[in-house]
Design an enzyme around this catalytic site. Structure first.
Site, PDB file in Angstrom:
ATOM      1  N   ASP A   9      22.233  58.563  51.756  1.00 33.33           N
ATOM      2  CA  ASP A   9      23.819  59.292  51.349  1.00 33.33           C
ATOM      3  C   ASP A   9      23.671  60.648  50.849  1.00 33.33           C
ATOM      4  O   ASP A   9      24.274  61.580  51.250  1.00 33.33           O
ATOM      5  CB  ASP A   9      24.378  58.323  50.513  1.00 33.33           C
ATOM      6  CG  ASP A   9      24.171  56.625  51.117  1.00 33.33           C
ATOM      7  OD1 ASP A   9      23.971  56.644  52.171  1.00 33.33           O
ATOM      8  OD2 ASP A   9      24.813  56.069  49.984  1.00 33.33           O
ATOM      9  N   ALA A  54      34.653  52.473  50.527  1.00 29.95           N
ATOM     10  CA  ALA A  54      34.944  51.854  52.123  1.00 29.95           C
ATOM     11  C   ALA A  54      33.691  52.226  52.856  1.00 29.95           C
ATOM     12  O   ALA A  54      33.712  52.192  54.197  1.00 29.95           O
ATOM     13  CB  ALA A  54      36.249  52.875  52.683  1.00 29.95           C
ATOM     14  N   GLY A  55      32.473  52.470  52.343  1.00 31.21           N
ATOM     15  CA  GLY A  55      31.173  52.639  53.053  1.00 31.21           C
ATOM     16  C   GLY A  55      31.042  54.076  53.486  1.00 31.21           C
ATOM     17  O   GLY A  55      30.259  54.140  54.427  1.00 31.21           O
TER      18      GLY A  55
HETATM   19  P1  ADP Z   1      30.849  53.898  47.873  1.00 30.81           P
HETATM   20  O1  ADP Z   1      30.729  53.159  49.093  1.00 30.81           O
HETATM   21  O2  ADP Z   1      32.291  54.499  47.880  1.00 30.81           O
HETATM   22  O3  ADP Z   1      29.805  55.013  47.813  1.00 30.81           O
HETATM   23  P2  ADP Z   1      30.072  52.928  45.398  1.00 30.81           P
HETATM   24  O4  ADP Z   1      30.263  51.459  44.772  1.00 30.81           O
HETATM   25  O5  ADP Z   1      28.604  53.289  45.826  1.00 30.81           O
HETATM   26  O6  ADP Z   1      31.103  52.934  46.638  1.00 30.81           O
HETATM   27  O7  ADP Z   1      30.585  54.143  44.536  1.00 30.81           O
HETATM   28  C1  ADP Z   1      31.919  53.972  44.146  1.00 30.81           C
HETATM   29  C2  ADP Z   1      32.035  54.523  42.734  1.00 30.81           C
HETATM   30  O8  ADP Z   1      31.747  55.689  42.496  1.00 30.81           O
HETATM   31  C3  ADP Z   1      33.208  54.255  41.959  1.00 30.81           C
HETATM   32  O9  ADP Z   1      33.527  52.875  41.549  1.00 30.81           O
HETATM   33  C4  ADP Z   1      33.519  55.014  40.764  1.00 30.81           C
HETATM   34  O10 ADP Z   1      32.572  54.580  39.779  1.00 30.81           O
HETATM   35  C5  ADP Z   1      32.475  56.352  41.466  1.00 30.81           C
HETATM   36  N1  ADP Z   1      33.411  57.411  41.891  1.00 30.81           N
HETATM   37  C6  ADP Z   1      33.618  57.531  43.366  1.00 30.81           C
HETATM   38  N2  ADP Z   1      34.416  58.520  43.480  1.00 30.81           N
HETATM   39  C7  ADP Z   1      34.978  59.148  42.388  1.00 30.81           C
HETATM   40  C8  ADP Z   1      36.008  59.766  41.599  1.00 30.81           C
HETATM   41  N3  ADP Z   1      36.757  60.419  42.373  1.00 30.81           N
HETATM   42  N4  ADP Z   1      36.261  59.934  40.341  1.00 30.81           N
HETATM   43  C9  ADP Z   1      35.481  59.268  39.443  1.00 30.81           C
HETATM   44  N5  ADP Z   1      34.392  58.429  40.049  1.00 30.81           N
HETATM   45  C10 ADP Z   1      34.280  58.145  41.135  1.00 30.81           C
HETATM   46 MG    MG Z   2      27.890  54.473  47.361  1.00 31.33          MG
END
Ligand code: ADP
Ligand code: MG
Length: 386
Positions: free
Chosen positions: A176, A127-128
């Site tokens: 971040d 969600a960013g």
């Molecule tokens: P965001 O904008 O949320 O950072 P990203 O694509 O950079 O989106 O990161 C999301 C990825 O991080 C997910 O696809 C997963 O691989 C990992 N991730 C995030 N939260 C979790 C969690 N609670 N458990 C396992 N993996 C997670």
């Molecule tokens: Mg990310």
């Protein structure tokens, strides 16, 4: 917060059958202002939010690392000696990538014990809000402590970034992880992406009766990756045309010369970055001298610049921003990389529910998918919680 910590403890117990040694957590983040400025070595102003990823960790008596999460079924397991960027896949690349990256920053991975890690999170994924930095930062401070590494937080931010760049393969900046590790309650992190110097700047939202509303459009565009690469290329071309190492070296006074030195599209990309850097500086100055009621116009101007000059907005984001502006927000803008994702609006507390209703109505009228709206507060960065 209490629930999610209990979720982490319970999840750990169920996955591994013993009690964790401790709990650590790290927040997601939202960028208040400063978009597409990080890779141009400019300024950003994110803050850590009150949605956290909690990890429960137990120390093993061998050299295996296991990772499990309520988010995914697979439990990852690897011997520490086998950690390498191209062996790590899927979500486990985030926590295991951090373990590998700690080795790149001086940890003696031949001398540390194995661990079991369980991840629980209330940071929405994709969600960013940087769920990725939340997981990296929570793992980084936990391993830093139990492996007795003594690395400081700015270094742990670089560890998370290295994991994301080299193991996950996402060419992201340091914003971040810096927000997630250095954030403070009611404050933003003013980060100079060239010197990596970070300053905590008080936001004073609550005192001014303001809340920050996130409007997650749920839109993700397939051309986001290509669009991001194209914007980076335009910024590089603009810097070359002006004979500077990066767009950070230009100020608004250089814009007339820039206009004469490149094609119109490249110029507009450059103008966004140069004026956005100035807006971050102006926002920090306004927060320090007058407080948050003075930053609304800067947020609005940032959105116009991304919409018209950098061309990374989409109809849903423009609509969210317009509805916010005409329903009480003192300022609103899209946030994040663009081509979808979320908008933010700085809103007097008493106007939040009216605005949420207006957004739902406006999106329905345009036959857009219903967005998710929720408020966030500026929270403390990564911490040991139990
Ligand atoms: P965001 O904008 O949320 O950072 P990203 O694509 O950079 O989106 O990161 C999301 C990825 O991080 C997910 O696809 C997963 O691989 C990992 N991730 C995030 N939260 C979790 C969690 N609670 N458990 C396992 N993996 C997670
Ligand atoms: Mg990310």
């Amino acid at each position: 917060m209490t629930d999610i910590r209990d979720d982490a403890t319970t999840g750990f117990r169920e996955a591994y059958g013993y009690e964790p040694t401790g709990l650590w957590s790290a927040p997601g983040r939202v960028n208040l202002i400063g978009e597409h400025t990080d890779y141009n070595l400019g300024f950003v102003l994110p803050f850590a939010i009150n949605r956290r990823t909690v990890i429960a960790l137990g120390i093993r008596d061998d050299t295996v690392i296991r990772v499990a999460s309520e988010y995914a079924d697979e439990v990852g397991a690897i011997d520490i000696a086998e950690l390498s960027p191209n062996r790590l896949r899927g979500w486990a690349a985030y926590p295991l990538g951090v373990a590998w990256a700690l080795g790149q920053f001086g940890a003696d991975l031949g001398a540390v014990p194995g661990v079991d890690i369980y991840v629980a999170s209330v940071v929405p994924v994709g969600a960013g809000l940087s769920s990725s930095a939340a997981i990296e930062s929570s793992v980084a401070i936990a391993l830093n402590e139990v492996w007795l590494l003594g690395l400081d937080r700015p270094t742990l931010a670089k560890v998370g970034q290295l994991a994301e760049n080299k193991v996950v393969g996402a060419p992201t900046g340091i914003m971040d992880q810096s927000a997630s590790l250095l954030g403070r309650r009611d404050s933003a992190v003013f980060l100079d992406c060239r010197s990596l110097e970070a300053q905590v700047v008080e936001l004073g939202f609550a005192e001014a009766g303001l809340e920050l509303l996130i409007i997650d459009t749920g839109v993700s565009h397939s051309h986001a990756t290509g669009g991001y690469a194209a914007r980076r290329a335009s910024c590089e071309a603009g810097a070359v045309a002006m004979g500077v190492a990066s767009l950070r070296d230009l100020t608004v006074d250089d814009l007339p010369l820039a206009r004469a030195s490149m094609d119109d599209e490249t110029f507009r990309r450059v103008r966004h970055v140069v004026t956005e850097n100035q807006r971050v500086l102006d926002t920090v100055a306004a927060l320090r001298s007058s407080g948050p009621l003075a930053i609304g116009e800067l947020l609005d101007a940032s959105h116009r610049s991304m919409r018209d000059d950098f061309e990374i907005s989409v109809a849903e984001l423009d609509l969210a921003v317009e509805i916010a502006q005409s329903n009480g927000a003192i300022g609103a803008r899209m946030t994040g990389g663009g081509f979808g994702g979320a908008a933010i609006a700085l809103v007097p507390s008493g106007d939040i529910s009216r605005l949420q209703v207006a957004i739902d109505g406006g999106f329905a009228e345009h036959a857009f998918r219903q967005p998710t709206t929720f408020t966030v507060n500026a929270a403390d960065g990564a911490s040991r919680d139990r």
